[in-house]
Every structure is written in structure tokens, then in C-alpha cells.
Design an enzyme around this catalytic site. Structure first.
Site, PDB file in Angstrom:
ATOM      1  N   TYR A 144      15.637 180.063  73.080  1.00 29.06           N
ATOM      2  CA  TYR A 144      16.433 179.664  74.240  1.00 29.06           C
ATOM      3  C   TYR A 144      17.884 179.556  73.817  1.00 29.06           C
ATOM      4  O   TYR A 144      18.212 178.850  72.863  1.00 29.06           O
ATOM      5  CB  TYR A 144      15.931 178.322  74.778  1.00 29.06           C
ATOM      6  CG  TYR A 144      16.719 177.779  75.947  1.00 29.06           C
ATOM      7  CD1 TYR A 144      16.585 178.345  77.212  1.00 29.06           C
ATOM      8  CD2 TYR A 144      17.571 176.698  75.787  1.00 29.06           C
ATOM      9  CE1 TYR A 144      17.295 177.840  78.299  1.00 29.06           C
ATOM     10  CE2 TYR A 144      18.284 176.183  76.868  1.00 29.06           C
ATOM     11  CZ  TYR A 144      18.143 176.759  78.117  1.00 29.06           C
ATOM     12  OH  TYR A 144      18.846 176.256  79.181  1.00 29.06           O
ATOM     13  N   ASP A 239      22.325 181.663  66.545  1.00 32.55           N
ATOM     14  CA  ASP A 239      22.534 180.530  67.450  1.00 32.55           C
ATOM     15  C   ASP A 239      22.181 179.261  66.683  1.00 32.55           C
ATOM     16  O   ASP A 239      21.019 178.901  66.553  1.00 32.55           O
ATOM     17  CB  ASP A 239      21.662 180.691  68.691  1.00 32.55           C
ATOM     18  CG  ASP A 239      21.828 179.549  69.682  1.00 32.55           C
ATOM     19  OD1 ASP A 239      22.533 178.572  69.353  1.00 32.55           O
ATOM     20  OD2 ASP A 239      21.256 179.628  70.778  1.00 32.55           O
ATOM     21  N   LYS A 267      26.286 170.630  70.050  1.00 39.07           N
ATOM     22  CA  LYS A 267      25.594 169.381  69.745  1.00 39.07           C
ATOM     23  C   LYS A 267      26.319 168.553  68.682  1.00 39.07           C
ATOM     24  O   LYS A 267      27.212 167.779  69.003  1.00 39.07           O
ATOM     25  CB  LYS A 267      24.139 169.656  69.381  1.00 39.07           C
ATOM     26  CG  LYS A 267      23.371 170.324  70.538  1.00 39.07           C
ATOM     27  CD  LYS A 267      21.911 170.436  70.278  1.00 39.07           C
ATOM     28  CE  LYS A 267      21.188 171.202  71.387  1.00 39.07           C
ATOM     29  NZ  LYS A 267      21.212 170.551  72.696  1.00 39.07           N
TER      30      LYS A 267
END
Length: 431
Positions: A144, A239, A267
């Protein structure tokens, strides 16, 4: 456990917010029941609107690597707020943040700040297409990369939870330009490349998947992808929104010895504030406007409050390598405890673990890709989730999520988690 206030808030929220939440997995639909509404957090604990206390294993889906409400980051945010919230103009901290990221991640020569992981991955794909002059990308089933149209083809996380990996609203044109391969399958990647010669701009993946649960790369897989991309002129994008600065100071790419062309971050680099970034080789990044023709912009990119939080976080991690030693030890203790409990109870579920990330899969087969992750017993996970919640352990409400540890977890907290896990397994299996 009394969650009456949370239930009331959820009922009210559904009148005004689609599904009652602002991100799908928060709805508890995958595990049943009503979500708990969080009021505050400190260190390893979160507190809900009914004043229940939980040891938590989400850590805002990764950013709170030092635990909640860390005093250093609180002070940095407070000090920055005194000078206003946003300028829409360059600031000193943006330069300092970029310099620090470049020093910590050797593959990144230049970096652009954005506001979320989704923005970072969308932008990285656009730059790769602009750099190569090609249209197609390869992604992996179960990975994702945010909710950009290109990525909602065989996606993970919330898309898996709700059974809609191919989201309505994604056009056929976008889908045609997105090629998918099974994770950990180099042969499938090579087949896709051979069938689409000189048409593939980029290959993007989570080096350690966190969105079909924690799934590790097989030995040689990442290195094999690097070789394929080199041979075919494909931009390799890692990613590292989840793994960046979590699995090592230089992220998963440091841990596995792989050098991508572009990296996406998020994050942890915001210390809990909304932040993303993408960066990599200077010749690719110099295609980004205003240096080059590939347009990407953001009113709040490099927001001074977010930069203050992120810069403080990264400086701390850079100066305190013992953080990673502690996280490794905590992850190992939890893994050892969980496995001992399963052996004691005669269970053979799969525990995937690396550093401060882990997932307990309710399946007895190894989980190495999307199909094996989906072999998990989802109703059983739902019962496990609630059994853990009743024991004061707050986990991600989906089988298809990684849990995240923080340095705020002491031995007493880890012991409680291990005990709660064993008790919960006994309860749900009537052992």
C-alpha cells in the site's frame, strides 16, 4: 470494559463523517464493534474518552518511535508555534531538515518535503515518469502506497480489509498503466518487464511490507529487483514511509544493503505531525520544478511546526544509536515470548518480526506474500483483537497491519503484552 462514550461518539460521527471515521481502518469494521475514541496519550499509553488506559502497539501507525508526547518534541513544537503556524515561504528548518535527511540516508542526494506519505509516493511516480519518458509502473500485490489512483490496484491495508483492492473511481487508463506482481517473486517481475520493454518508468515497493501485515523480503529479492531495474533503465523506488528511520538510522535500505533511485518517507520524519518527503539521485530530483519541468507543489509543504517536530526527532535518532539497540531487544523479547506461548498452547500460527515491527498471522503457513497473508483466519483475529483490548492492549484493528514498538515500552510493559497475548489465545480458542 466500559466504552459508552466512544460508542456515543461513533454513532454521532456516522451522521457527519463517511463511515464515522476519517480513515477506513479506524472503524473497527474488520474486527467488529465500535472504535474507541482516544483522548490523550503519554509514553507507552493511550487513554480513551471513557478513561480506559491501554498499552498501545500502533504508535500513530509508526511515527511515535520514542513514545507519545515526547518532551523534546513537545518543546520544539511549542517553541515553533510562538513564531506563527505557517508562512508559505522558505524557512531555515527546511534546509536543516533536508541536509539531515541527506546525511542519514546515503541514497538521497536531494529531497523535497510534502505533507503526507501519499503525496510523497504520487510525486515520486510522477518524477520517475518525467525522468524516463515512460508511463507504466510496477507495484506489488498487498503493498500500500497511499490512496493515489495508481496504487489502488491490488492494494493492501484498509483496501484489503474491506475487500476492495481495486477501488471504484480508479480509471481503466490508470489501471492499464499499473502492472502488479506477487511480492517476493523475481520471476514474475522479469516476465512483466520482458512483456513491456522500454515502457516501465518505475518499480515501487515497501522493502518490508507493513500493509498486508509485516512481510519480509526473501533473501536476494531486493538485490534482484535492483539488478532488473539497472538492466532496463527502470527507476527503483523504495517506499520507506513506514520503515524509514525505524528499522535503522538509514531505514530498511541500510538494513538490507540496497540502494534505490528514489525513496519516499513519512511518519517518523514528522515526529507525529503531518509530513512526507521524497528524494534520491540528484539527476532525477533535478527534474522537479522549479529546477526542472515536473510540477509538484504544496501550500503547507515544509510547514514550520512539522519541521520543528521532525528535525528534533531525526536529530535525536541520529545522535542516539542506542534507540535501535533497545528497539531490537524489545522486538526480540516480544517475539520470543509470543512463540513460547504458542508452543506451550500447541499452536502454530505465523509470527513475522523484524526490529520494532511485527504481525501475528492466524495461519499455520509462512506468510511471504499477499495470498499467504490472506490465508489468515480473519474472524479469529477479530476475537483476538477484542480479547487483547479487554486486557488493556491497543492494537491495529486489522489482521493486515504491522504493529509498531516504541522506546517507551519497558520490560514491564512487554511482559504484560506477552501475558495478555497468551491469555487472549487461550480465551478465543477455549484452551
Amino acid at each position: 470494559m466500559n466504552i459508552a462514550t466512544s460508542q456515543h461518539l461513533f454513532e454521532k460521527a456516522q451522521h457527519f463523517i463517511p463511515g464515522g471515521v476519517n480513515s477506513p481502518v479506524r472503524a473497527f469494521r474488520a474486527v467488529g464493534g465500535s472504535p474507541v475514541f482516544i483522548k490523550s496519550a503519554k509514553g507507552p499509553y493511550v487513554y480513551d474518552e471513557d478513561d480506559n488506559e491501554y498499552i498501545e502497539l500502533i504508535n500513530s501507525w509508526g511515527p511515535m518511535i520514542l513514545g507519545h508526547a515526547n518532551e523534546l518534541i513537545q518543546k520544539a513544537v511549542y517553541d515553533a508555534i510562538q513564531h506563527s503556524f505557517s508562512f508559505g515561504a522558505p524557512t531555515r528548518r527546511e534546509v536543516e531538515m533536508a541536509e539531515l535527511i541527506v546525511s542519514m540516508v546515503p541514497s538521497i542526494e536531494k529531497v523535497r518535503m510534502v505533507n503526507s506519505g501519499t503525496e510523497a509516493t504520487m510525486s515520486a511516480i510522477r518524477v520517475a515518469r518525467g525522468f524516463t519518458g515512460r508511463d507504466k509502473i510496477i507495484k506489488f500485490e498487498g503493498c500500500y502506497h497511499g490512496h493515489g489512483d495508481s496504487f489502488l490496484i491490488a492494494a493492501g491495508s484498509g483496501a484489503v480489509t474491506f475487500g476492495t483492492p481495486d477501488s471504484p473511481g480508479v480509471t481503466k487508463g490508470v489501471a492499464n498503466d499499473t502492472l502488479t506482481a506477487p511480492f517476493n517473486d523475481l520471476e514474475a517481475v522479469q516476465t512483466l518487464v520482458n512483456a513491456n520493454k522500454n515502457a516501465i518508468a518505475a518499480l515501487i515497493l515497501e522493502p518490508v511490507v507493513g500493509n498486508m501485515g509485516c512481510v519480509l523480503p526473501a533473501e536476494g529479492f531486493l538485490q534482484g529487483l535492483r539488478t532488473i531495474c539497472d538492466e532496463e533503465g527502470i527507476v527503483l523506488i523504495l517506499d520507506e514511509v513506514m520503515t524509514g528511520f525505524r528499522l535503522a538510522k538509514g531505514g530498511a535500505q541500510e538494513r538490507f544493503g540496497i540502494t534505490p533511485d528514489l525513496t519516499t518517507l513519512g511518519k517518523i520524519i514528522g515526529g507525529g505531525m503531518p509530513v512526507g518527503a521524497y528524494g534520491g539521485r540528484a539527476d532525477i530530483m533535478n527534474k522537479v520544478s522549479p529546477a526542472g519541468p515536473v510540477y509538484q507543489a504544496g501550500t503547507l509543504s515544509g510547514n514550520p511546526i512539522a519541521m520543528a517536530a521532525g528535525l528534533t526527532m531525526l536529530n535525536y535518532l541520529n545522535d542516539h544509536p542506542e534507540v535501535y539497540t533497545q528497539l531490537e531487544a524489545s522486538g526480540e523479547k516480544l517475539s520470543t515470548g509470543f512463540k513460547a506461548s504458542m508452543q506451550k498452547l500447541g499452536l502454530n500460527y505465523t509470527l513475522n518480526h523484524i526490529g520494532s515491527m511485527y504481525t501475528l498471522f492466524f495461519t499455520d503457513q509462512p506468510v511471504t506474500d499477499f495470498p499467504s497473508a490472506k490465508s489468515s483466519d480473519l474472524p479469529l483475529f477479530g476475537r483476538y483483537f477484542h480479547a487483547m483490548l479487554d486486557r488493556g492492549i491497543y492494537m491495529g484493528p486489522s489482521q493486515f497491519e504491522s504493529m509498531f514498538l516504541s522506546t517507551a515500552l519497558e520490560d514491564k510493559h512487554l511482559d504484560k503484552i506477552i501475558t495478555a497475548n497468551e491469555e487472549s489465545l487461550k480465551e478465543i480458542l477455549d484452551l
